[in-house]
Write a protein that holds these residues in place. Sequence first.
Motif, PDB file in Angstrom:
ATOM      1  N   ASP A 161      46.987   2.397  71.361  1.00  0.00           N
ATOM      2  CA  ASP A 161      47.996   3.438  71.168  1.00  0.00           C
ATOM      3  C   ASP A 161      48.348   4.070  72.521  1.00  0.00           C
ATOM      4  OD1 ASP A 161      45.973   5.257  71.843  1.00  0.00           O
ATOM      5  OD2 ASP A 161      45.639   5.918  69.782  1.00  0.00           O
ATOM      6  N   ALA A 162      49.135   5.120  72.502  1.00  0.00           N
ATOM      7  CA  ALA A 162      49.615   5.742  73.740  1.00  0.00           C
ATOM      8  C   ALA A 162      48.486   6.346  74.575  1.00  0.00           C
ATOM      9  CB  ALA A 162      50.655   6.814  73.405  1.00  0.00           C
ATOM     10  N   HIS A 163      47.325   6.609  73.949  1.00  0.00           N
ATOM     11  CA  HIS A 163      46.183   7.186  74.674  1.00  0.00           C
ATOM     12  C   HIS A 163      45.206   6.109  75.143  1.00  0.00           C
ATOM     13  CE1 HIS A 163      47.656  11.025  73.236  1.00  0.00           C
ATOM     14  NE2 HIS A 163      47.609  10.579  71.991  1.00  0.00           N
ATOM     15  N   GLY A 164      45.586   4.833  74.946  1.00  0.00           N
ATOM     16  CA  GLY A 164      44.699   3.752  75.366  1.00  0.00           C
ATOM     17  C   GLY A 164      43.567   3.485  74.399  1.00  0.00           C
ATOM     18  N   GLU A 165      43.690   4.042  73.177  1.00  0.00           N
ATOM     19  CA  GLU A 165      42.669   3.817  72.150  1.00  0.00           C
ATOM     20  C   GLU A 165      43.138   2.724  71.184  1.00  0.00           C
ATOM     21  OE1 GLU A 165      39.673   5.367  71.897  1.00  0.00           O
ATOM     22  OE2 GLU A 165      40.156   6.318  73.809  1.00  0.00           O
ATOM     23  N   VAL A 167      44.428   0.996  67.975  1.00  0.00           N
ATOM     24  CA  VAL A 167      45.187   1.569  66.853  1.00  0.00           C
ATOM     25  C   VAL A 167      44.329   1.510  65.585  1.00  0.00           C
ATOM     26  CG1 VAL A 167      47.470   1.031  67.771  1.00  0.00           C
ATOM     27  CG2 VAL A 167      46.303  -0.668  66.354  1.00  0.00           C
ATOM     28  N   GLU A 176      51.614   3.118  65.510  1.00  0.00           N
ATOM     29  CA  GLU A 176      51.130   3.832  66.699  1.00  0.00           C
ATOM     30  C   GLU A 176      50.925   2.912  67.897  1.00  0.00           C
ATOM     31  OE1 GLU A 176      47.692   6.266  65.768  1.00  0.00           O
ATOM     32  OE2 GLU A 176      48.385   6.470  63.685  1.00  0.00           O
ATOM     33  N   ALA A 178      51.231   1.049  71.184  1.00  0.00           N
ATOM     34  CA  ALA A 178      52.013   1.280  72.410  1.00  0.00           C
ATOM     35  C   ALA A 178      51.930   0.087  73.359  1.00  0.00           C
ATOM     36  CB  ALA A 178      51.494   2.535  73.113  1.00  0.00           C
ATOM     37  N   SER A 179      50.779  -0.633  73.335  1.00  0.00           N
ATOM     38  CA  SER A 179      50.652  -1.784  74.226  1.00  0.00           C
ATOM     39  C   SER A 179      49.701  -2.812  73.630  1.00  0.00           C
ATOM     40  CB  SER A 179      50.134  -1.356  75.608  1.00  0.00           C
ATOM     41  OG  SER A 179      48.806  -0.873  75.492  1.00  0.00           O
ATOM     42  N   HIS A 234      57.922  -3.162  64.724  1.00  0.00           N
ATOM     43  CA  HIS A 234      57.531  -2.522  65.982  1.00  0.00           C
ATOM     44  C   HIS A 234      56.414  -3.333  66.670  1.00  0.00           C
ATOM     45  CE1 HIS A 234      56.328   0.535  68.845  1.00  0.00           C
ATOM     46  NE2 HIS A 234      55.112   0.572  68.313  1.00  0.00           N
ATOM     47  N   VAL A 238      56.389  -4.995  70.418  1.00  0.00           N
ATOM     48  CA  VAL A 238      55.384  -4.738  71.457  1.00  0.00           C
ATOM     49  C   VAL A 238      54.746  -6.062  71.907  1.00  0.00           C
ATOM     50  CG1 VAL A 238      53.179  -3.599  71.971  1.00  0.00           C
ATOM     51  CG2 VAL A 238      54.937  -2.386  70.646  1.00  0.00           C
TER      52      VAL A 238
END
Length: 383
Positions: A161-165, A167, A176, A178-179, A234, A238
């Motif tokens: 996710d966006a916090h590097g955690e 998903v 959620e 992000a990468s 989504h 990604v």
Amino acid sequence: MADAAVHSTRRVLVAADKFKGSLTAVQVAQRVTAGLRLVVPDIEVEALPVADGGDGTVDAAVAAGFERREVRVAGPLGEEVTAAFALRGDTAVVEMAEASGLQRLPAGVFAPLTASTYGSGELLRAALDAGARTLVFGVGGSATTDGGAGMLAALGARLLDAHGEPVPPGGGGLAELASADLSGLDPRLAEVELVLASDVDNPLTGPKGAPAVYGPQKGASPDDVAALDAALAHYAKVLETAAGPKAAEYAASPGAGAAGGIGYGALLLGARFRPGIEVMLDVLGFAPALERAQLVITGEGSLDEQTLHGKAPAGVAAAARAADKEVVAVCGRLALAPEVLGRAGIRRAYALTDLEPDVALCIAEAGPILERVAARIARDFLS
């Protein structure tokens, strides 16, 4: 009655799928054999239980001589379960339903947004650990709609996710994402043949995609279906960043939507998509068994419109017709007209409901009724 040439038949091949909820494919073969022998005691019967990639695929492989291997993996809700795969030489048959199937959920419990395919990835890894160089990955009967994200994570992918955690598990959690980093995928995957065996050819998303078509069977409400479809779209976007334009191609490919989108994850791993019954007939040694037979008996619980679209009896009948062998079918209930059966290569179908109109009784007493049905086949075709 069949013609005289058919009456001289003395070797029968029983290649039927399970009667879901009543009899396994192995039990179907046993009951048919017993019924035939009531009428023709010395009949030669070869049993080759079949499956189309969905639940029962490992059992069919074991019945054909594969070794059953058991391993502890994560179930669809994360709890540990004992799942099996089948191994013969360096070929493994892995059934995603063993780890991530609806049968792994408690009765009446659905988890359309959170059920994960992580255990299916662990099962593939166990097959690699056992030395498999060809992985036949049968998908169907899934509890999941996560696009194979759990499976990829179990095999070394990082979905963050966006916090590097990581998903959350399940298709809902992919909103959620992000990468994605696929560099940690098990390197052995690049060196093996991975075959995606499925009887469905849906894409990942859209009106014919996994959430829209199969989500409701897994407890997804209309809102859940919309959320899952958006999350999977989504996810594919990604992954396009991580894996390049082929990720978008795979999402639109036939089979990507199989088993809640695990087909998409398998295609990302380099899998080749093939109709499940075709793959399984190859793996089980159907061609030589067919050559030895004069009459083929196939079947499944319900012979209906779905049967014609890649289910086991249609695949068996097509292969038998190509070899100029006569085919009859057994089933719990029959919803196909004789001319439709004929076009599929099935000479005649015998339903349990012909002998016992009470469906509940048919399900409860499927074995003994099937023996009576098989005796009727023996009188019509073999005596």
